[in-house]
Scaffold this motif. Structure first.
Motif, PDB file in Angstrom:
ATOM      1  N   LYS B  30      10.686   5.924   5.359  1.00 31.08           N
ATOM      2  CA  LYS B  30      10.829   6.761   6.057  1.00 31.08           C
ATOM      3  C   LYS B  30       9.683   8.191   5.253  1.00 31.08           C
ATOM      4  O   LYS B  30       9.827   8.802   4.870  1.00 31.08           O
ATOM      5  CB  LYS B  30      11.549   7.227   6.771  1.00 31.08           C
ATOM      6  CG  LYS B  30      11.668   7.028   8.455  1.00 31.08           C
ATOM      7  CD  LYS B  30      12.194   7.647   9.582  1.00 31.08           C
ATOM      8  CE  LYS B  30      11.978   7.422  10.666  1.00 31.08           C
ATOM      9  NZ  LYS B  30      13.430   7.279  12.131  1.00 31.08           N
ATOM     10  N   THR B  31      11.277   7.815   3.921  1.00 32.53           N
ATOM     11  CA  THR B  31      10.932   8.341   2.794  1.00 32.53           C
ATOM     12  C   THR B  31       9.758   8.311   1.904  1.00 32.53           C
ATOM     13  O   THR B  31       9.117   9.266   1.144  1.00 32.53           O
ATOM     14  CB  THR B  31      12.249   7.888   1.682  1.00 32.53           C
ATOM     15  OG1 THR B  31      13.888   8.094   2.106  1.00 32.53           O
ATOM     16  CG2 THR B  31      12.000   8.622   0.174  1.00 32.53           C
ATOM     17  N   SER B  32       8.701   6.904   1.706  1.00 33.49           N
ATOM     18  CA  SER B  32       7.998   7.084   1.395  1.00 33.49           C
ATOM     19  C   SER B  32       6.855   7.563   2.015  1.00 33.49           C
ATOM     20  O   SER B  32       5.472   6.896   2.485  1.00 33.49           O
ATOM     21  CB  SER B  32       7.654   5.566   1.075  1.00 33.49           C
ATOM     22  OG  SER B  32       8.961   5.090   0.667  1.00 33.49           O
ATOM     23  N   GLN B 122      14.215  -2.025  -3.046  1.00 31.35           N
ATOM     24  CA  GLN B 122      14.514  -0.763  -3.226  1.00 31.35           C
ATOM     25  C   GLN B 122      13.240   0.278  -3.591  1.00 31.35           C
ATOM     26  O   GLN B 122      12.163  -0.633  -2.568  1.00 31.35           O
ATOM     27  CB  GLN B 122      14.528  -0.639  -5.135  1.00 31.35           C
ATOM     28  CG  GLN B 122      15.389  -2.037  -5.712  1.00 31.35           C
ATOM     29  CD  GLN B 122      16.658  -1.371  -5.407  1.00 31.35           C
ATOM     30  OE1 GLN B 122      16.741  -0.443  -5.217  1.00 31.35           O
ATOM     31  NE2 GLN B 122      18.092  -2.107  -5.712  1.00 31.35           N
ATOM     32  N   LEU B 123      13.255   1.049  -3.911  1.00 35.90           N
ATOM     33  CA  LEU B 123      12.189   2.081  -2.815  1.00 35.90           C
ATOM     34  C   LEU B 123      11.237   1.134  -4.026  1.00 35.90           C
ATOM     35  O   LEU B 123       9.890   1.373  -3.189  1.00 35.90           O
ATOM     36  CB  LEU B 123      12.420   3.408  -3.474  1.00 35.90           C
ATOM     37  CG  LEU B 123      13.052   4.952  -2.514  1.00 35.90           C
ATOM     38  CD1 LEU B 123      13.167   6.154  -3.270  1.00 35.90           C
ATOM     39  CD2 LEU B 123      11.527   5.109  -1.564  1.00 35.90           C
ATOM     40  N   SER B 124      11.377   0.764  -5.412  1.00 37.33           N
ATOM     41  CA  SER B 124      10.338   0.069  -6.440  1.00 37.33           C
ATOM     42  C   SER B 124       9.482  -0.654  -4.738  1.00 37.33           C
ATOM     43  O   SER B 124       8.079  -0.980  -5.241  1.00 37.33           O
ATOM     44  CB  SER B 124      10.380   0.119  -7.293  1.00 37.33           C
ATOM     45  OG  SER B 124      11.542  -0.755  -7.058  1.00 37.33           O
ATOM     46  N   ASP B 125       9.624  -1.435  -4.028  1.00 35.11           N
ATOM     47  CA  ASP B 125       9.762  -2.301  -3.129  1.00 35.11           C
ATOM     48  C   ASP B 125       8.663  -2.448  -2.494  1.00 35.11           C
ATOM     49  O   ASP B 125       7.763  -2.475  -2.250  1.00 35.11           O
ATOM     50  CB  ASP B 125      10.558  -3.217  -2.952  1.00 35.11           C
ATOM     51  CG  ASP B 125      11.375  -4.364  -3.931  1.00 35.11           C
ATOM     52  OD1 ASP B 125      12.820  -4.083  -4.365  1.00 35.11           O
ATOM     53  OD2 ASP B 125      10.962  -4.753  -4.802  1.00 35.11           O
ATOM     54  N   VAL B 126       9.339  -0.766  -1.720  1.00 36.67           N
ATOM     55  CA  VAL B 126       8.575  -0.159  -0.908  1.00 36.67           C
ATOM     56  C   VAL B 126       7.265   0.306  -1.207  1.00 36.67           C
ATOM     57  O   VAL B 126       6.265   0.372  -0.340  1.00 36.67           O
ATOM     58  CB  VAL B 126       8.867   0.938  -0.240  1.00 36.67           C
ATOM     59  CG1 VAL B 126       8.483   1.481   1.100  1.00 36.67           C
ATOM     60  CG2 VAL B 126      10.795  -0.225   0.767  1.00 36.67           C
ATOM     61  N   ASN B 127       6.843   0.666  -2.759  1.00 35.62           N
ATOM     62  CA  ASN B 127       6.022   1.054  -2.929  1.00 35.62           C
ATOM     63  C   ASN B 127       4.593   0.342  -3.259  1.00 35.62           C
ATOM     64  O   ASN B 127       3.768   0.492  -3.113  1.00 35.62           O
ATOM     65  CB  ASN B 127       5.928   1.807  -4.462  1.00 35.62           C
ATOM     66  CG  ASN B 127       7.037   3.341  -4.079  1.00 35.62           C
ATOM     67  OD1 ASN B 127       6.857   3.798  -3.426  1.00 35.62           O
ATOM     68  ND2 ASN B 127       7.667   3.651  -4.947  1.00 35.62           N
TER      69      ASN B 127
END
Lengths: 135, 166
Positions: B30-32, B122-127
């Motif tokens: 959701k943050t992404s 991590q967020l970096s993975d989701v990116n």
């Protein structure tokens, strides 16, 4: 000033305890870290009890033990609890080798690290509650 | 180039049997800026997609991200079921696991998974997910370019540029 102090305290505790979780908290879900922490607190306590019981039963069901520990390690790792996670890894090695004595010894380490973590979490949750009361 | 659904959020189906991890992955997504549906088993994921019954579900899922270790149906089992389904085989599938086992990772990638993330995600993975989603809308454009190359490999760059879709 008291209110600010408490809020700052909460923020700095969050930062030191939960790098990644801190990143995820925002205006749309300001209680995110608190919710996750509470979840972990309850969940991990339950799992510790299950593991304790499994270790006390004879014969020891290593399969079940590994299952519980897998869940426990998973959630510890997810919230960033490195020390607890490391102890879990050691435990699982003894478990895979079906080394009962090793498991029992290792579990003491797991419980110890978990107890330390729980105290930190308790303080965090308490501070959060205080901060919200002065809001 | 024109992307018809550029204003609509991509819809990700997240599958994980652990509540904490479900909560975390949901928040990360959701943050992404993804729309998220989170379920706790492979069976529920298939139900949501409409694979378990004959009623055609009007559900649009752009990506599936699933835990590997789940009771009953593992993430790998779910991956295979998706890839073997005519309606859903083109949906990109990403697998997550807390265990770093190379043979497992290879098996999943060979089984059709786009990525394999080690937990904690991590967020970096989701990116890293976005290109897999964008790729789908670009498929037609790239196919055309590739075919043109094959037909006439000695085509000059200038001529080739004329055919580029902007």
């Amino acid at each position: 000033m008291d209110r600010n102090r408490l809020h700052n305290q909460v923020a700095s505790m969050r930062r030191s305890l939960f790098d990644q979780l801190e990143e995820l908290q925002d205006d749309t879900n300001p209680n995110f870290v608190q919710e996750v922490v509470t979840l972990f607190y309850n969940d991990s306590t339950r799992l510790i009890q299950n593991i304790e019981q499994a270790l006390n039963s004879r014969p020891i069901d290593f399969c079940k033990l590994d299952d519980y520990m897998h869940q426990f390690k998973g959630s510890s790792s997810s919230i960033g609890a490195k020390k607890v996670t490391n102890e879990c890894t050691a435990f699982r090695e003894y478990c895979n080798a079906e080394n009962a004595e090793g498991c029992i010894r290792s579990f003491q380490q797991v419980k110890q690290e978990h107890a330390i973590l729980k105290r930190k979490l308790e303080v965090y949750l308490q501070t959060v509650r205080q901060a919200s009361q002065t809001a | 180039m024109v992307m018809a659904a550029s204003e609509t959020k991509f819809h990700v189906l997240a599958v994980d049997d652990t509540l904490i991890d479900r909560k975390l992955i949901e928040k990360l997504l959701k943050t992404s800026s993804y729309q998220v549906t989170a379920v706790d088993s492979g069976t529920k994921a298939l139900e949501f997609l409409g694979l378990n019954n004959n009623d055609h579900q009007d559900v649009k899922v752009n990506l599936i991200i699933t835990d590997y270790c789940m009771p009953g149906m593992t993430g790998y089992d779910l991956l295979r079921k998706i890839k073997e389904s005519s309606s859903f085989k083109d949906i990109p599938v990403v697998i997550m696991s807390s265990d770093n086992i190379p043979s497992r990772i290879n098996r999943c990638l060979e089984g059709g998974a786009e990525e394999f993330f080690l937990k904690p995600v991590q967020l970096s993975d989701v990116n890293k997910l976005r290109p897999h989603l964008m790729k789908r809308t670009q498929t037609n454009v790239n196919k055309r370019k590739a075919m043109d190359e094959i037909v006439s490999p000695d085509r000059t760059r200038a001529r080739y540029n004329e055919l580029e879709v902007n």
